[in-house]
Every structure is written in structure tokens, then in C-alpha cells.
Design an enzyme around this catalytic site. Sequence first.
Site, PDB file in Angstrom:
ATOM      1  N   GLU A 184       0.816  -1.218   0.000  1.00 57.79           N
ATOM      2  CA  GLU A 184       0.000   0.000   0.000  1.00 57.79           C
ATOM      3  C   GLU A 184       0.853   1.274   0.000  1.00 57.79           C
ATOM      4  O   GLU A 184       0.815   2.080   0.946  1.00 57.79           O
ATOM      5  CB  GLU A 184      -0.964   0.006   1.180  1.00 57.79           C
ATOM      6  CG  GLU A 184      -2.001  -1.084   1.096  1.00 57.79           C
ATOM      7  CD  GLU A 184      -3.079  -0.999   2.167  1.00 57.79           C
ATOM      8  OE1 GLU A 184      -2.838  -0.365   3.207  1.00 57.79           O
ATOM      9  OE2 GLU A 184      -4.156  -1.573   1.945  1.00 57.79           O
ATOM     10  N   GLU A 341      -6.699  -7.641  -0.808  1.00 60.36           N
ATOM     11  CA  GLU A 341      -7.066  -7.699   0.613  1.00 60.36           C
ATOM     12  C   GLU A 341      -8.493  -7.227   0.771  1.00 60.36           C
ATOM     13  O   GLU A 341      -8.908  -6.254   0.127  1.00 60.36           O
ATOM     14  CB  GLU A 341      -6.214  -6.724   1.437  1.00 60.36           C
ATOM     15  CG  GLU A 341      -4.772  -7.066   1.609  1.00 60.36           C
ATOM     16  CD  GLU A 341      -4.077  -6.009   2.483  1.00 60.36           C
ATOM     17  OE1 GLU A 341      -4.749  -5.352   3.301  1.00 60.36           O
ATOM     18  OE2 GLU A 341      -2.870  -5.832   2.308  1.00 60.36           O
TER      19      GLU A 341
HETATM   20  C1  GLA Z   1      -4.072  -2.720   5.005  1.00 60.15           C
HETATM   21  C2  GLA Z   1      -2.712  -3.361   5.071  1.00 60.15           C
HETATM   22  C3  GLA Z   1      -2.677  -4.644   5.845  1.00 60.15           C
HETATM   23  C4  GLA Z   1      -3.512  -4.531   7.085  1.00 60.15           C
HETATM   24  C5  GLA Z   1      -4.921  -4.148   6.695  1.00 60.15           C
HETATM   25  C6  GLA Z   1      -5.856  -4.085   7.882  1.00 60.15           C
HETATM   26  O1  GLA Z   1      -4.788  -3.054   3.924  1.00 60.15           O
HETATM   27  O2  GLA Z   1      -2.184  -3.585   3.792  1.00 60.15           O
HETATM   28  O3  GLA Z   1      -1.334  -4.896   6.170  1.00 60.15           O
HETATM   29  O4  GLA Z   1      -2.977  -3.558   7.914  1.00 60.15           O
HETATM   30  O5  GLA Z   1      -4.891  -2.873   6.125  1.00 60.15           O
HETATM   31  O6  GLA Z   1      -7.152  -3.693   7.502  1.00 60.15           O
END
Ligand code: GLA
Length: 696
Positions: A184, A341
Amino acid sequence: MSIQHHEVEPALSAAPAGSGQAVPVSAETAPFPQRWPLGTTNLRYGGDYNPEQWTRETWIEDIELMKHAGINLVSIGIFSWALLEPREGEYDFSFLDDIMGLLADAHIDVDLGTPTASPPAWFFAKYPESRPVTRDGLPLGFGSRGMASPSSPEYRRAVAAIAGQLAARYAKHPALVMWHVHNEYGAPVSECYSEHSVVAFRQWLQVRYGSLDALNTGWGTTFWGQRYGEWSEVDAPRTSASVTNQTQRLDFKRFSSDALLACYTTERDVLRRFTPHLPVTTNFMVTNCPSVDYWKWAKEVDVVANDHYLKAERRDNHILLSMDADLSRSLARSEPWILMEHSTSAVNWQPRNIAKRAGQMARNSLAHLARGADGIMFFQFRASRYGAEKFHSAMLPHAGQESRVWREVVELGRDLGSLLAVRGSRVHARVAILWDVESFWAQDLEWHPSADLDHRERIEAFYTVLWRRGVTIDFAHPHDDLSAYDLVLAPSLYLIDQAGADSIRSYVKGGGRLLVSYFSGIVDENDAVHDGPYPGAIADVLGIRIEEFLPFYAHQVATLDDGSTATVWADDLALVTADAVVSFVDGPASGIPAITRNAFGEGSAWYVATRLDPAGLDSLIDAVLRDAGIISTPLPDGLEVVTRSHTNTSFTFYINHSASDAEVDSTGTELITGTRHTGTVVVPAATVRVVENASA
Ligand code: GLA
């Protein structure tokens, strides 16, 4: 602990785990990278997995559970840098060798993370000037996660080194099917005001402007006496006494996105030297990362991967989810993409972390699938017992297998198996919404005509009307060739440059239908007002001229002559070639048109000068859809309908977000239940049905 010493710079040949042989890789003979993780023909299913938090016994149990749930892909190593390189240039891959081997034996593929979102303690101790610095000048401390200064040469060198070591070691590993670079980008740190960043910003500006004179013109530095005489005087737009030069801020946002992108491409290019056959990606947050220009980024990844988390307290969060998925598909230019995710239930970082209830996880997952995802992944496989995310849901929650969440995870794995035929099919949209983060950046700067101007709110409102009507949306950049769309909407596009204006103009001229909402087309790429009356970029296309903005008082409501109501905004607007469709009957623009339509070339361009109530916006969009030859009716409340298709087969997803059963007209085989239907299909409350129709 076995420590290996390596050169910091990776060599071009490498020993894969366990083989003991060098692997020469020549860039010249390398095939073009795959655009999809190698291996299984199934839809991809799995999640982030953090084995370093668990014992080897637990790994063995986890892998058995993964197999039981039908998991075929896990993302590992994302936060493992401190374990893999405990001291600079000293590597210990023992845990990764072990888990990769176990996963390979179980035929579970690996999306291998480069761990560069979380540099180790030694890195910041040794290179303190690589810490990110806030706009207020505060260097950020260690003890969390997040980025170093993206422009730090030490950071760039260190990420290239660790990426090279990983690629060299695992290039031929049987489990490895894709690279997951960093995590991210842009969160939690996007803009960095360190000295490294200032130096890099100046270099970036020299490329963009070529000369200091051009920069002074572009930034309008004669205003408030800001003229620069030397490049060394140019700084990042730090917190200043009053409003900081807005073009400088806009350019710093562009630069910051590019600086992060350069970190990504640095790693990607190292990985490609060793594994030219493997796709490389990084996880986007397409509607939720205010600092990254994903249109640019999407060109640099082999597969678009997105992370999506519900805004738990929004009752319409399933509609926002669809918007996120549609933008992901659009960034992927309709190629399959991966939901990298999402959560099985509650997250841990919102004010109130509302848990998902029965069926919601499957509806969320299949809504992404319906909108073009060919992979459904979660954060994370096993819930952490410690650390900041211990209250975040997971595929395997703290409650273990005796839990609704785990049972639903297993069920979803089975359902994805039934939906295999969907893989690779495409979503076709006749309507596009223009999405340009540069415009959003510019609009969000200070001192604009009303605090109630909100581009995100307008886009969501327009999108919601179309979602409720079952009209599938693409997102497009204004520079794109728009001619394939029957209708293009610009719910809020404050900044339109010349190329954008030309593209929109030629789209309408060629027969396209356009709907533009207020405060659009006002400024150019330097945030300078276009010459002449508003909306200077496209006034001719809309056939109007705006003499003055007429923002409303807070909570003021005006009435229109079609009976609808309006808030926030009006324009003192005159018709040039357009016709008035609806006018204000009271308020600051009493008697002045609120909705106009202009015949332009072969097409037509509509303009709405105010924030209509939901019914008013629905009837405007219905009229514009009809003008574009698209007939739609509102669907039953909470029913989502989307179609993916191959050349001769279509798959219509009916996702029932409501508490009552819905009956839909549909004929074909329902894939989840395996039942043949003729005429109608019942979609039980809170569930999903997917009908395959072979005659499409
Ligand atoms: C983000 C991060 C993950 C985790 C999630 C939790 O998407 O990439 O590592 O922290 O949030 O919601």
C-alpha cells in the site's frame, strides 16, 4: 540462526532454494512477464499470511486448514525485512525457505512480498535522515510501520538490495507465482518533506518546467511576490503563514506520487532481472489513497491488485464497494484484476468496527468477482495474537474453526470452485464516470468558493443512482478515448487541462452524450482559471457561460420548476447555445436555469448547476440515459445486478443485500446451486446467485 553474508547489490545469477545451482537469467531472452500469477487455472483464493508470528507446528496446521478451505495463493514476507536482513548486508532466509517449501509441497502458491514497507530498526539507526518528515517538519519515529523517505538514496539502495536477494534466491522456486512489492504505497506516509525529498522535488521540477522562468510562470509566482531567482530557493510546500502557493502544492502531490512510483519501479526492475517470467504487482487502495495517481501506476504493474475495506458505519457501503471494484477494473483496462485484501469481518482501525453478519463476506467477495476480479484474497489468514492488528478479523479468527467466519471461509472456497467458468470473462460498460486524482488534489486545496464542494460526495451520488438502476459503470481518465461509451458523466471535475477538454469535445462532437455537474472545467493543469467565463475548458461544449458562482448558505434549500429541491450551489448562468431544461424558482439563482442541454456536433452535453435531491438526480440521470439510448429502471431495493461475459456465454450476478428474497427474470444454470432455471430465479435474502446463460 544461519546468517549468510552477501553483497548489498544483487548479482545477476543466483542460487534458488535447495537447488545449489546458479540460475543465469538473461534479460534479452526473457519472455514478457505474465499478466496473471502462474499456475492454477482456478480463481485465486487466499490472503496475507504472516507465518513469522507463529511456530512451525502452527504452520503445519495452517497449511492443512488452507487446503481444506480451497486456498491456492498466499501473500507472505510483506513485513519480514528485520528477520530476513537482521543487519545490513547479512541475510537469513531460513524461515522463508522453510515455509515456502511447505507451501510448495501443499501446492499452495506464493505471492512473495518484498518487505520494504517496514524497514528494520538498523536502517533508521544508520540512516536517520531517511526518516519521513511531515509538512510541519516532524521526523517520524520508529516503532510502527510505514515508509522511509521515498527519495532517500539509502532507502532506494536498501530496497533494491533486499528485492534482489529475494529474487535471486527464489527465482525458480516452485511455489513462487507472483511478486507483491511493498505494501500500500502512500499509506501511512505519502508526502515527505525531508531534505532528500526537497532535492528530488527540485530535480523533478527541472524536468517538468525546463527553466526557472517556466516554473515562475506555471506557479504564478508574481502573485504575493513569490518569484524565484535560483533553483536552490525552491522548497517543498511546507506549512507556511497563510495559504501556500496552490500550484506548488499540486506539483508536490504529483511529485510525491512519482517518487513513490519510482520506489516501486526500482524494485520491480530488480525483480524482473531475475524473474522475467513472473508478474509483479503492488496493492492499490483505488478510491482510498488520496496521494497516488493510479492511472499512472496501473501502467507499471503486471496485474492490478486492490485492497478494499468497507466503511463499516455507512449503510450503503456495499455500493461504495462496487464503485471501488469498478475503478479497479477500469484501472486494469478491463483485464482481470485481484482483490488483494479485504476483511472476513470487522477491521480494527475505524471508530466503530462493525462486524460483518452471516453472508456479508460472501456478498462482498462475489461483488468484487462480479465486477471483474479473478482473485479474492483477505487480510489475513490467521488472526494475530499481538500487535496493533490483534482485533482485526481473519480467515481463521481467534475463535478458530468453531466459528461462523471459518465456516463461511470454507463455503466461499467451495463456491469459488463452482464459479470457475467465470474466470477471464469481461464486464462491458456503456457508461463512464471521469475520474482524475489531479483534479481532486487541486479541488481539495484551500480557499474555494464553498466548504460544501465535495467531489467524492458528487461522484458517489451519481454512481449510486446508476447502481440502483443496475447500470454498470467504468471509470475513465479525461485524456482517454471516450468514443466507446454511450454516456460520459463528470460529476465533479474542477481541473480539466487542454488535452482533457479536447478529448471531451471530440467525444461529444462524434455523437457522445455528456453530463457535467457544477464546479467542473474551471482550472487548467496549473490550477489557473481558464480564460473567459466559466467553465472555460468546455463552455462551448455545454453551450453556457457562467458569470458568477452562487454558493448557498449552509442548509439552504432552493426549489426547481420540476418540483425537485437543490442545495449547496447555483451558477449565475446564461444560455449561449444550450436550452434550459429545469430552472430555479427561488434562492440566489431564482429564474436561472439549473439544468441545461446543448446539442453539440453529433452529440449532446447536459449541465447541472446544483446539488439535486436524490429523486431529482435520479430523474435527471434517467433522462440523460434515455438521451444516450440506455433504458433502465430502478431495481428492487438492495439488489445488485452485474454481468460478466465470454464471447458466447454470460454470467449474471444477482447479489441480494436486502433482508427479503428477490425474484428476478433469468434463464440458465445457476452456478452456486447447480440448478437449471427457466424464466425466473429466486435470490434468497442476503445471498448471491450467478446465472450462466450460454446463448448470450
Ligand atoms: C491494510 C494493510 C494490511 C492490514 C490491513 C488491515 O490493507 O495492507 O497490512 O494492515 O490494512 O485492515
